[in-house]
Design an enzyme around this catalytic site. Structure first.
Site, mmCIF file in Angstrom:
data_model
loop_
_atom_site.group_PDB
_atom_site.id
_atom_site.type_symbol
_atom_site.label_atom_id
_atom_site.label_comp_id
_atom_site.label_asym_id
_atom_site.label_seq_id
_atom_site.Cartn_x
_atom_site.Cartn_y
_atom_site.Cartn_z
ATOM 1 N N LYS A 169 2.495 -4.457 10.891
ATOM 2 C CA LYS A 169 1.223 -4.975 11.487
ATOM 3 C C LYS A 169 1.404 -5.499 12.835
ATOM 4 O O LYS A 169 2.253 -6.084 13.214
ATOM 5 C CB LYS A 169 0.497 -5.930 10.593
ATOM 6 C CG LYS A 169 -0.906 -5.863 10.896
ATOM 7 C CD LYS A 169 -1.687 -4.572 10.039
ATOM 8 C CE LYS A 169 -3.021 -4.573 9.933
ATOM 9 N NZ LYS A 169 -3.466 -3.874 9.079
ATOM 10 N N THR A 219 -10.227 5.616 5.250
ATOM 11 C CA THR A 219 -10.190 4.407 4.450
ATOM 12 C C THR A 219 -11.699 4.337 3.652
ATOM 13 O O THR A 219 -11.591 3.816 2.372
ATOM 14 C CB THR A 219 -10.327 3.211 5.333
ATOM 15 O OG1 THR A 219 -9.093 3.327 6.323
ATOM 16 C CG2 THR A 219 -10.144 1.934 4.619
ATOM 17 N N SER A 226 -3.243 8.660 7.797
ATOM 18 C CA SER A 226 -2.419 8.343 8.781
ATOM 19 C C SER A 226 -0.919 8.883 8.540
ATOM 20 O O SER A 226 -0.488 9.802 9.535
ATOM 21 C CB SER A 226 -1.949 6.850 8.960
ATOM 22 O OG SER A 226 -3.234 6.298 9.916
ATOM 23 N N LYS A 285 0.761 -1.289 -0.027
ATOM 24 C CA LYS A 285 0.108 0.072 0.031
ATOM 25 C C LYS A 285 1.026 1.244 -0.050
ATOM 26 O O LYS A 285 0.568 2.186 -0.962
ATOM 27 C CB LYS A 285 -0.782 0.094 1.234
ATOM 28 C CG LYS A 285 -1.877 -0.986 1.369
ATOM 29 C CD LYS A 285 -2.817 -0.893 2.830
ATOM 30 C CE LYS A 285 -3.178 -2.157 3.052
ATOM 31 N NZ LYS A 285 -4.320 -2.022 4.039
ATOM 32 N N ASN A 311 -16.173 0.098 10.952
ATOM 33 C CA ASN A 311 -15.277 1.554 10.847
ATOM 34 C C ASN A 311 -15.770 1.662 9.191
ATOM 35 O O ASN A 311 -15.988 2.673 8.938
ATOM 36 C CB ASN A 311 -14.223 1.793 11.441
ATOM 37 C CG ASN A 311 -13.828 3.369 11.003
ATOM 38 O OD1 ASN A 311 -14.661 4.265 11.171
ATOM 39 N ND2 ASN A 311 -12.833 3.627 10.607
HETATM 40 N N1 GLU Z 1 -4.922 -0.659 9.808
HETATM 41 C C1 GLU Z 1 -5.250 0.103 8.304
HETATM 42 C C2 GLU Z 1 -4.746 -0.655 7.188
HETATM 43 O O1 GLU Z 1 -4.634 -1.877 7.065
HETATM 44 C C3 GLU Z 1 -4.520 1.377 8.430
HETATM 45 C C4 GLU Z 1 -2.903 1.520 8.910
HETATM 46 C C5 GLU Z 1 -2.505 2.957 9.321
HETATM 47 O O2 GLU Z 1 -3.150 3.860 9.379
HETATM 48 O O3 GLU Z 1 -1.145 2.872 9.482
HETATM 49 O O4 GLU Z 1 -4.323 0.109 6.137
#
Ligand code: GLU
Length: 429
Positions: free
Chosen positions: A121, A205, A363, A109, A236
Site C-alpha cells: 500500500k 470493487t 487489477s 485479500k 468510486n
Molecule cells: N486500493 C484497492 C484495494 O484496497 C485496490 C488495490 C489494487 O487494485 O491493487 O483493494
C-alpha cells in the site's frame, strides 16, 4: 521557524494515533489466525510488519510558485508468493502505520482470492480536494520518482485507492515509462482503458461487493428485492454499490458522503444522485435536510455497506445498528469492539478483505492482460471475477462454520495461509 516545527509536531502527534490502532488491530487479527492454524511465533514475527517500507519527501512546485514538501509512504507486506500489489491513497490522514496495516490487508485479500501477489500500500499526506489538477500531476509524478527503486512490474504494482483515480494512474504510468525508457503498462493498474486499463476495473470493487451481498443474502434465505440498504460513502466504490444494488432490486434507502447522509424510507432516486455527484463523491451539498454521520449509520435498514474510511462502526454505535447484514466495502470500517457487538447480535458480517477484493482481482486481470498484450471483453472480466467472488464468499462462510470462528477470523485464516506456506517452502521460517 518555531511555528513551523510545532505545526509539524502537532500534525505528527495526530497521525500516528490514527494509524496505530488500525495496525495493532490488524496484527491481533493476523496473530489470532496464525495461532488457530497452529503456526509458530516466528511466522507471526515475519507477518506482523511489512518486509519493506519507504518514507519519501516529495517537493512539489505549487501553482503560485512556492514549493510544498509532501510526505509519502510505500509499504510492502510480504513477497513470498510473488510481487506485491496495492493502491495509493491521497488523504490528509495518511500515516505510516495506516499504510502498513493496509498493506497487510492487501496480502489477506490476495491470499483469499488465490492471486499470485503479496500485499502493498502507498499513501501521500495531502488533500487533493484543495489542489489543482497540475499540482496533483506534479505530486503523482514526484511520488513515482521517489519510490521508483522499490516498485516495478515484477516487484510491486500500484493501483488507485482513496482519492486517486485513472488520471493519476495515467500520470504515474507515464512517469515510470519515461524513467525506465520502456513502455511499462504492467507497472500500475486502474489505468484508463485507452492506456491498457482493464474493462470492468472501474466498477470491479463495487460489483464484487454487490455479489458478496447477493451471496450472503442467499445464505440467509433472503430475497434481494425484499431488502433495504444504507451505503455510507459515495466515492468510486459507494456510488457504484448504490447503483448496482438499485439495479439488482434492493431498495437503497440511504447514501452518505463526507458532508452527511440522505435517508428516504421509500428508496432514493439513485440514478439522479449519480448524476449530481462530483469527482470526490459529494452529493449531499445539493440538499438541506442532511443527517450527521452518527444519525445516518443507525437508520433502519437490512443491509449496511460502509464504503468510506476506517473506524466508522464503533463501540458507540454498533448496538444501535439495524442491519442484519454488514458488508464492508471500505477497508477497516469496523473496530474490533464493534465486531464483537455485531457478532453477538447475530449480524452476518462480510469482512473488507473478502467483500472489496473484486478491485484487486480485476487489477490482477489488468496486469495479466498487460503482460500478454491481449485484452479481454468486459463480460469475460466480470464473469471471472464473479466466479472467484462466489467461491471465496462460500469458502469463508464455510470456514467460519467449520472452525466456529467469526467470518473475519475465518477470512484471515484463509488469507494468511498461502504466505505461511510459501515462506516455509522458501526456507524463511
Ligand atoms: N486500493 C484497492 C484495494 O484496497 C485496490 C488495490 C489494487 O487494485 O491493487 O483493494
Amino acid at each position: 521557524m518555531t511555528s513551523q516545527v510545532s505545526k509539524r509536531l502537532a500534525a505528527g502527534a495526530r497521525m500516528p494515533a490514527h494509524g496505530e490502532n488500525v495496525l495493532i488491530n490488524t496484527q491481533n487479527a493476523v496473530e489470532a489466525a496464525l495461532e488457530r492454524l497452529g503456526y509458530s511465533d516466528e511466522m507471526f514475527e515475519l507477518l506482523a510488519e511489512p518486509i519493506r517500507t519507504m518514507t519519501v519527501r516529495i517537493p512539489v512546485r505549487m501553482d503560485d510558485g512556492h514549493t510544498e514538501v509532501f510526505t509519502g509512504f510505500r509499504a510492502q507486506h510480504n513477497d513470498a508468493v510473488g510481487p506485491t500489489k496495492g493502491g495509493i491513497r491521497f488523504h490528509p490522514n495518511v500515516s505510516l502505520d495506516e499504510v502498513k496495516a493496509l498493506s497487510i490487508w492487501m496480502s489477506i485479500k490476495c491470499g483469499i482470492f488465490d492471486l499470485p501477489y503479496g500485499g502493498a500500500k502507498g499513501g501521500i499526506i495531502c488533500d487533493p480536494r484543495t489542489m489543482s489538477t497540475t499540482e496533483q500531476e506534479r505530486l503523482a509524478r514526484g511520488y513515482v520518482r521517489a519510490i521508483s527503486q522499490i516498485v516495478g512490474p515484477t516487484k510491486d504494482i500500484p493501483a488507485p485507492d482513496v482519492y486517486t483515480n485513472p488520471q493519476i494512474m495515467a500520470w504515474m504510468y507515464d512517469e515510470y515509462s519515461l524513467m525506465r525508457e520502456n513502455d511499462s503498462p504492467n507497472f500500475i493498474t486502474g489505468k484508463p482503458i485507452v492506456l491498457g486499463g482493464s474493462k470492468g476495473r472501474e466498477k470491479a470493487t463495487a460489483l464484487g461487493v454487490c455479489i458478496a451481498i447477493r451471496e450472503s443474502a442467499k445464505s440467509l434465505g433472503k430475497n434481494l428485492n425484499e431488502l433495504t440498504a444504507l451505503v455510507q460513502g459515495f466515492g468510486n466504490v459507494g456510488s457504484h454499490v448504490a447503483s448496482i444494488l438499485h439495479e439488482m432490486g434492493v431498495k437503497v434507502v440511504g447514501v452518505s458522503d463526507a458532508g452527511g447522509g440522505l435517508y428516504e424510507p421509500e428508496g432514493l432516486d439513485i440514478p439522479s444522485l449519480m448524476e449530481k455527484r462530483d469527482s470526490f463523491g459529494m452529493v449531499s451539498t445539493h440538499y438541506s435536510n442532511v443527517l450527521s454521520n452518527e444519525e445516518f449509520l443507525v437508520k433502519p435498514c437490512d443491509i449496511l455497506v460502509p464504503a468510506a474510511l476506517e473506524n466508522q462502526i464503533t463501540e458507540e454505535n454498533a448496538s444501535d445498528i439495524h442491519a442484519s447484514i454488514v458488508v464492508e466495502a471500505a477497508n477497516g470500517p469496523t473496530t474490533p469492539a464493534a465486531d464483537e457487538i455485531l457478532h453477538s447480535k447475530g449480524v452476518l458480517l462480510v469482512p473488507d478483505v473478502l467483500a472489496n477484493a473484486g478491485g484487486v482481482t480485476v487489477s490482477y486481470f489488468e496486469w495479466v492482460q498487460n503482460n500478454q498484450g491481449w485484452y479481454w471483453d468486459e463480460d469475460k472480466v466480470n464473469q471471472q471475477m464473479e466466479e472467484l467472488m462466489v467461491k471465496s464468499v462460500h469458502n469463508i462462510l464455510n470456514t467460519s462454520k467449520r472452525y466456529q470462528v467469526s467470518t473475519r477470523l475465518a477470512a484471515y485464516m484463509v488469507g494468511i495461509r498461502p504466505f505461511a506456506e510459501a515462506m516455509k517452502w522458501r526456507g524463511w521460517v
